[in-house]
Structures are given as C-alpha cells and as structure tokens.
Design a protein around this motif. Structure first.
Motif, PDB file in Angstrom:
ATOM      1  N   ALA A 137       0.921  -1.219  -0.156  1.00 15.34           N
ATOM      2  CA  ALA A 137      -0.003  -0.059   0.045  1.00 15.34           C
ATOM      3  C   ALA A 137       0.732   1.336   0.034  1.00 15.34           C
ATOM      4  O   ALA A 137       1.912   1.262   0.715  1.00 15.34           O
ATOM      5  CB  ALA A 137      -0.791  -0.007   1.116  1.00 15.34           C
ATOM      6  N   PRO A 138       0.558   2.243  -0.844  1.00 13.29           N
ATOM      7  CA  PRO A 138       1.209   3.755  -0.551  1.00 13.29           C
ATOM      8  C   PRO A 138       1.175   4.056   0.623  1.00 13.29           C
ATOM      9  O   PRO A 138       0.301   4.014   1.403  1.00 13.29           O
ATOM     10  CB  PRO A 138       0.357   4.571  -1.841  1.00 13.29           C
ATOM     11  CG  PRO A 138      -0.216   3.501  -2.630  1.00 13.29           C
ATOM     12  CD  PRO A 138      -0.698   2.261  -1.778  1.00 13.29           C
ATOM     13  N   ALA A 152      -9.690  -1.552  -2.808  1.00 13.25           N
ATOM     14  CA  ALA A 152      -9.572  -0.918  -4.066  1.00 13.25           C
ATOM     15  C   ALA A 152      -8.581  -1.787  -5.191  1.00 13.25           C
ATOM     16  O   ALA A 152      -9.176  -1.883  -6.239  1.00 13.25           O
ATOM     17  CB  ALA A 152      -8.560   0.749  -4.110  1.00 13.25           C
ATOM     18  N   TYR A 153      -7.650  -2.311  -4.700  1.00 11.69           N
ATOM     19  CA  TYR A 153      -6.831  -3.308  -5.635  1.00 11.69           C
ATOM     20  C   TYR A 153      -7.698  -4.392  -6.096  1.00 11.69           C
ATOM     21  O   TYR A 153      -7.654  -4.655  -7.186  1.00 11.69           O
ATOM     22  CB  TYR A 153      -5.595  -3.724  -4.857  1.00 11.69           C
ATOM     23  CG  TYR A 153      -4.884  -4.627  -5.832  1.00 11.69           C
ATOM     24  CD1 TYR A 153      -4.092  -4.129  -6.834  1.00 11.69           C
ATOM     25  CD2 TYR A 153      -4.915  -6.041  -5.337  1.00 11.69           C
ATOM     26  CE1 TYR A 153      -3.416  -5.255  -7.468  1.00 11.69           C
ATOM     27  CE2 TYR A 153      -4.228  -6.869  -6.216  1.00 11.69           C
ATOM     28  CZ  TYR A 153      -3.466  -6.533  -7.157  1.00 11.69           C
ATOM     29  OH  TYR A 153      -2.847  -7.428  -8.086  1.00 11.69           O
ATOM     30  N   TYR A 180      -6.685   0.120   0.541  1.00  2.98           N
ATOM     31  CA  TYR A 180      -5.795  -0.229  -0.723  1.00  2.98           C
ATOM     32  C   TYR A 180      -6.102  -1.827  -1.140  1.00  2.98           C
ATOM     33  O   TYR A 180      -6.370  -1.853  -2.375  1.00  2.98           O
ATOM     34  CB  TYR A 180      -4.333  -0.209  -0.331  1.00  2.98           C
ATOM     35  CG  TYR A 180      -3.363  -0.937  -1.518  1.00  2.98           C
ATOM     36  CD1 TYR A 180      -3.148  -0.083  -2.542  1.00  2.98           C
ATOM     37  CD2 TYR A 180      -2.887  -1.890  -1.194  1.00  2.98           C
ATOM     38  CE1 TYR A 180      -2.498  -0.508  -3.598  1.00  2.98           C
ATOM     39  CE2 TYR A 180      -2.103  -2.508  -2.047  1.00  2.98           C
ATOM     40  CZ  TYR A 180      -1.730  -1.897  -3.325  1.00  2.98           C
ATOM     41  OH  TYR A 180      -1.042  -2.293  -4.195  1.00  2.98           O
ATOM     42  N   SER A 181      -6.363  -2.514  -0.167  1.00  2.00           N
ATOM     43  CA  SER A 181      -6.728  -3.825  -0.588  1.00  2.00           C
ATOM     44  C   SER A 181      -8.033  -3.906  -1.342  1.00  2.00           C
ATOM     45  O   SER A 181      -8.274  -4.558  -2.165  1.00  2.00           O
ATOM     46  CB  SER A 181      -6.822  -4.851   0.884  1.00  2.00           C
ATOM     47  OG  SER A 181      -6.881  -6.021   0.538  1.00  2.00           O
ATOM     48  N   VAL A 217      -4.191   0.446   4.773  1.00  2.00           N
ATOM     49  CA  VAL A 217      -4.064  -0.886   4.076  1.00  2.00           C
ATOM     50  C   VAL A 217      -5.355  -1.365   3.657  1.00  2.00           C
ATOM     51  O   VAL A 217      -5.640  -2.058   2.631  1.00  2.00           O
ATOM     52  CB  VAL A 217      -3.550  -1.691   5.018  1.00  2.00           C
ATOM     53  CG1 VAL A 217      -3.357  -3.342   4.564  1.00  2.00           C
ATOM     54  CG2 VAL A 217      -2.144  -1.355   5.518  1.00  2.00           C
ATOM     55  N   TRP A 257      -2.341   5.694   1.961  1.00  2.00           N
ATOM     56  CA  TRP A 257      -3.457   4.927   1.768  1.00  2.00           C
ATOM     57  C   TRP A 257      -3.649   4.038   2.786  1.00  2.00           C
ATOM     58  O   TRP A 257      -2.643   3.359   3.385  1.00  2.00           O
ATOM     59  CB  TRP A 257      -3.483   4.109   0.681  1.00  2.00           C
ATOM     60  CG  TRP A 257      -3.542   4.512  -0.853  1.00  2.00           C
ATOM     61  CD1 TRP A 257      -2.915   5.921  -1.280  1.00  2.00           C
ATOM     62  CD2 TRP A 257      -4.795   3.963  -1.727  1.00  2.00           C
ATOM     63  NE1 TRP A 257      -3.755   6.006  -2.473  1.00  2.00           N
ATOM     64  CE2 TRP A 257      -4.544   4.959  -2.731  1.00  2.00           C
ATOM     65  CE3 TRP A 257      -5.522   2.996  -1.787  1.00  2.00           C
ATOM     66  CZ2 TRP A 257      -5.366   4.816  -3.755  1.00  2.00           C
ATOM     67  CZ3 TRP A 257      -6.215   2.874  -2.654  1.00  2.00           C
ATOM     68  CH2 TRP A 257      -6.326   3.749  -3.790  1.00  2.00           C
TER      69      TRP A 257
END
Length: 188
Positions: free
Chosen positions: A135-136, A147-148, A144-145, A141, A139
């Motif tokens: 994760a950037p 969205a990804y 991010y997870s 975590v 962001w």
C-alpha cells in the motif's frame, strides 16, 4: 453409481478444466502487482446455475487448486487457502439463486454479485494481512486492499455477466438441467 451424479461429476471436471484454460486468456496491463481480468469465473458460475451451489463450490474449489498448482503465489498457508481454493469455491454459492423457477438475467446478476462479493472478501482479507506493505504510504491498508482487488474483480464480474446473459438468451435450455432435477426430486 447414479447416472445423474456421474454426469454431474463429469461436468464439474470439464468445467474446472475449461476455467483453468480460460484463466490463461487474460488482460493484465493495468495491474503492476498482479490481478487480471479473464473468463475464469464463467465455467464456475455455469456449474452453479446449472447444477446448484454444491456443484458450483466443488468446481470452484478445483479451479482454485489448479490455479495454485500452476502458478500460485504463496507467502503463508492461510493466504494460500484464502487466495486460491476458498476464493474460487465461494463463487459456487451463486447457485443458491437457482430454484424450481426458470433462471432469469436478474437471478444471474444476483448470483454473480453474491459469488463475486464472497471472492472479494477472501482476497480483501488476504490483502490486508499479507500484502499491506504494498500500500502507498498515504493509503490505509484496508482501503488499498479493497481498491486493488475490486479493480480487477468488478470488471471480471461484468465480463462474466455479459457472457452468462448472452448464453442464457442464446440457449436457455442449457440452464434448465438443475431446475428439472429439482422438480423430479420434489415430485418423488
């Protein structure tokens, strides 16, 4: 062995093999760390809608194991289970929408949403626990997870929906086997 059971087992094997082959026809250009859009979910959902959730879960389980055996990425035993066998097995729960009535495009979409959300949950948990370092910095975590994993699962679900609705319109009798089996067993 009961003929229907044998035919179901053969269909599960054929659909699992087809799903594995379709997993190699994919689009990966948008994702730097993995994830892709393919037609891998189509045969799993087909089995779920044609033969019911048990056949769908079994097909998905086999597809997940095949994916693991032929190119899985493993960082932990629980991540292995979440990202491969479990993530594909839960797709089969889409078959819960199969019933004595004819399958409709709305039921297919509902089943696809259920199965895909369950798969997203598996990958989401795995992403938080084992891939959070990707994760950037700015962001969270969990975001991010989510969205990804949604970035490839939502388009894959949409492609799967188009394929299944097309098949339903082109050959509605293909989906009627499960319905006929349910009606026969209910009348016994």
């Amino acid at each position: 062995m009961d003929r229907t059971r044998l035919v179901t087992m053969i269909e599960i094997a054929v659909m699992a093999g087809l799903a594995h082959i379709l997993s190699y026809v994919k689009f990966e250009a948008l994702w730097a760390f993995g994830g892709s859009i393919s037609l891998v979910m189509v045969p799993v959902f087909l089995m779920a809608f044609r033969r019911g959730w048990k056949a769908g879960v079994t097909t998905g389980l086999i597809v997940g194991c095949l994916g693991l055996m032929f190119g899985g990425y493993i960082v932990h035993p629980i991540q292995l289970v979440l990202d491969y066998p479990l993530a594909f097995a839960v797709l089969g729960f889409a078959g819960i929408v199969s019933s004595k009535e004819a399958l409709s495009a709305g039921k297919i979409i509902g089943g696809l949403l259920l199965g895909t959300l369950l798969r997203l949950l598996c990958h989401f948990i795995s992403g938080i626990v084992w891939f959070g370092e990707a994760a950037p910095e700015d962001w969270p975590v969990a975001l991010y997870s989510l969205a990804y994993n949604a970035s490839y699962l939502i388009p894959e679900m949409l492609v799967t929906a188009v394929a299944l609705v097309f098949l339903l319109n082109a050959s509605p009798s293909f989906f009627k086997h499960h319905i006929q089996s349910v009606n026969r067993s209910a009348s016994v």
